[in-house]
Design a protein around this motif. Structure first.
Motif, PDB file in Angstrom:
ATOM      1  N   PHE A  43     -14.764  38.949  16.476  1.00  0.00           N
ATOM      2  CA  PHE A  43     -15.511  39.135  15.226  1.00  0.00           C
ATOM      3  C   PHE A  43     -15.476  37.868  14.391  1.00  0.00           C
ATOM      4  N   GLU A  44     -16.620  37.541  13.810  1.00  0.00           N
ATOM      5  CA  GLU A  44     -16.755  36.498  12.803  1.00  0.00           C
ATOM      6  C   GLU A  44     -17.248  37.185  11.538  1.00  0.00           C
ATOM      7  N   PRO A  45     -17.327  36.486  10.405  1.00  0.00           N
ATOM      8  CA  PRO A  45     -17.742  37.156   9.179  1.00  0.00           C
ATOM      9  C   PRO A  45     -19.074  37.897   9.271  1.00  0.00           C
ATOM     10  N   ALA A  46     -20.065  37.375   9.965  1.00  0.00           N
ATOM     11  CA  ALA A  46     -21.359  38.049  10.015  1.00  0.00           C
ATOM     12  C   ALA A  46     -21.848  38.283  11.440  1.00  0.00           C
ATOM     13  N   GLU A  47     -20.969  38.098  12.426  1.00  0.00           N
ATOM     14  CA  GLU A  47     -21.357  38.243  13.821  1.00  0.00           C
ATOM     15  C   GLU A  47     -20.238  38.877  14.631  1.00  0.00           C
ATOM     16  N   ALA A  48     -20.638  39.450  15.752  1.00  0.00           N
ATOM     17  CA  ALA A  48     -19.687  39.918  16.756  1.00  0.00           C
ATOM     18  C   ALA A  48     -20.116  39.313  18.086  1.00  0.00           C
ATOM     19  N   LEU A  59     -24.158  39.435  18.401  1.00  0.00           N
ATOM     20  CA  LEU A  59     -24.774  40.475  17.581  1.00  0.00           C
ATOM     21  C   LEU A  59     -24.566  40.122  16.114  1.00  0.00           C
ATOM     22  N   HIS A  60     -25.524  40.473  15.281  1.00  0.00           N
ATOM     23  CA  HIS A  60     -25.471  40.115  13.864  1.00  0.00           C
ATOM     24  C   HIS A  60     -25.179  41.359  13.019  1.00  0.00           C
ATOM     25  N   LEU A  61     -24.353  41.181  12.018  1.00  0.00           N
ATOM     26  CA  LEU A  61     -23.961  42.264  11.123  1.00  0.00           C
ATOM     27  C   LEU A  61     -25.148  42.714  10.281  1.00  0.00           C
ATOM     28  N   THR A  62     -25.431  44.018  10.315  1.00  0.00           N
ATOM     29  CA  THR A  62     -26.509  44.550   9.482  1.00  0.00           C
ATOM     30  C   THR A  62     -25.975  45.463   8.389  1.00  0.00           C
ATOM     31  N   ARG A  63     -24.809  46.065   8.642  1.00  0.00           N
ATOM     32  CA  ARG A  63     -24.211  46.939   7.631  1.00  0.00           C
ATOM     33  C   ARG A  63     -22.711  46.694   7.617  1.00  0.00           C
ATOM     34  N   PRO A  64     -22.164  46.265   6.481  1.00  0.00           N
ATOM     35  CA  PRO A  64     -20.727  45.995   6.422  1.00  0.00           C
ATOM     36  C   PRO A  64     -19.891  47.275   6.451  1.00  0.00           C
ATOM     37  N   SER A  65     -18.588  47.105   6.480  1.00  0.00           N
ATOM     38  CA  SER A  65     -17.608  48.208   6.591  1.00  0.00           C
ATOM     39  C   SER A  65     -17.832  49.256   5.527  1.00  0.00           C
ATOM     40  N   PRO A  66     -17.427  50.483   5.716  1.00  0.00           N
ATOM     41  CA  PRO A  66     -16.823  51.042   6.927  1.00  0.00           C
ATOM     42  C   PRO A  66     -17.884  51.365   7.966  1.00  0.00           C
ATOM     43  N   VAL A  71     -26.070  44.207  15.440  1.00  0.00           N
ATOM     44  CA  VAL A  71     -27.301  44.446  16.190  1.00  0.00           C
ATOM     45  C   VAL A  71     -27.746  43.168  16.879  1.00  0.00           C
ATOM     46  N   GLY A  72     -28.209  43.321  18.131  1.00  0.00           N
ATOM     47  CA  GLY A  72     -28.801  42.233  18.899  1.00  0.00           C
ATOM     48  C   GLY A  72     -30.107  42.704  19.499  1.00  0.00           C
ATOM     49  N   ASP A  73     -30.637  41.933  20.440  1.00  0.00           N
ATOM     50  CA  ASP A  73     -31.923  42.281  21.054  1.00  0.00           C
ATOM     51  C   ASP A  73     -31.845  43.560  21.877  1.00  0.00           C
ATOM     52  N   ILE A  74     -30.843  43.679  22.741  1.00  0.00           N
ATOM     53  CA  ILE A  74     -30.762  44.862  23.599  1.00  0.00           C
ATOM     54  C   ILE A  74     -29.511  45.691  23.363  1.00  0.00           C
ATOM     55  N   LEU A  75     -28.540  45.131  22.647  1.00  0.00           N
ATOM     56  CA  LEU A  75     -27.290  45.851  22.392  1.00  0.00           C
ATOM     57  C   LEU A  75     -27.041  45.982  20.904  1.00  0.00           C
ATOM     58  N   SER A  76     -26.364  47.067  20.546  1.00  0.00           N
ATOM     59  CA  SER A  76     -25.826  47.242  19.199  1.00  0.00           C
ATOM     60  C   SER A  76     -24.383  47.701  19.363  1.00  0.00           C
ATOM     61  N   PHE A  77     -23.556  47.380  18.385  1.00  0.00           N
ATOM     62  CA  PHE A  77     -22.148  47.745  18.447  1.00  0.00           C
ATOM     63  C   PHE A  77     -21.721  48.231  17.077  1.00  0.00           C
ATOM     64  N   ARG A  78     -21.226  49.469  17.018  1.00  0.00           N
ATOM     65  CA  ARG A  78     -20.748  50.035  15.760  1.00  0.00           C
ATOM     66  C   ARG A  78     -19.223  50.079  15.817  1.00  0.00           C
ATOM     67  N   ASP A  79     -18.588  49.271  14.969  1.00  0.00           N
ATOM     68  CA  ASP A  79     -17.130  49.184  14.921  1.00  0.00           C
ATOM     69  C   ASP A  79     -16.603  50.169  13.893  1.00  0.00           C
ATOM     70  N   GLN A  80     -15.695  51.037  14.331  1.00  0.00           N
ATOM     71  CA  GLN A  80     -15.093  52.019  13.427  1.00  0.00           C
ATOM     72  C   GLN A  80     -13.577  51.975  13.517  1.00  0.00           C
TER      73      GLN A  80
END
Length: 105
Positions: A43-48, A59-66, A71-80
């Protein structure tokens, strides 16, 4: 001569593991198991940065915590935190659980 040129050029090709050694990426990586996949995330401040089966995705951060959503072109990752969700092309979801943290090498 061709063999020498091939050998020298191979010395300059970075290995796949060099991804984890990059100073802007390797500060801390987290390993998740997403069903039958191992996913390494940095993780980076605005990317994963995701590493899945030797392929890397930014992937680029679209919604900060929690529940941060990257989000990227074909993948998204939701960190919880201890759990996460890997989303492929907005229709297939894999539920993930955190296996371990890897501090700086």
């Amino acid at each position: 001569m061709k063999q020498l040129l091939c050998f020298v050029s191979m010395l300059f090709i970075p290995l796949a593991s060099a991804y984890n050694l990059h100073p802007y990426i390797a500060h801390k990586t987290i390993t998740y198991r997403c069903e039958n996949l191992l996913v390494i995330v940095a993780f980076e401040p605005a990317e994963a940065h995701l590493l899945i089966n030797h392929f890397s995705y930014v992937l680029h951060l679209t919604r900060p915590s929690p529940g941060s959503l990257y989000v990227g072109d074909i993948l998204s990752f939701r960190d919880q935190g201890e759990n996460a969700t890997l989303i492929y092309r907005n229709d297939r979801q894999l539920h993930c659980s955190r296996l371990s943290d890897h501090p700086d090498a």
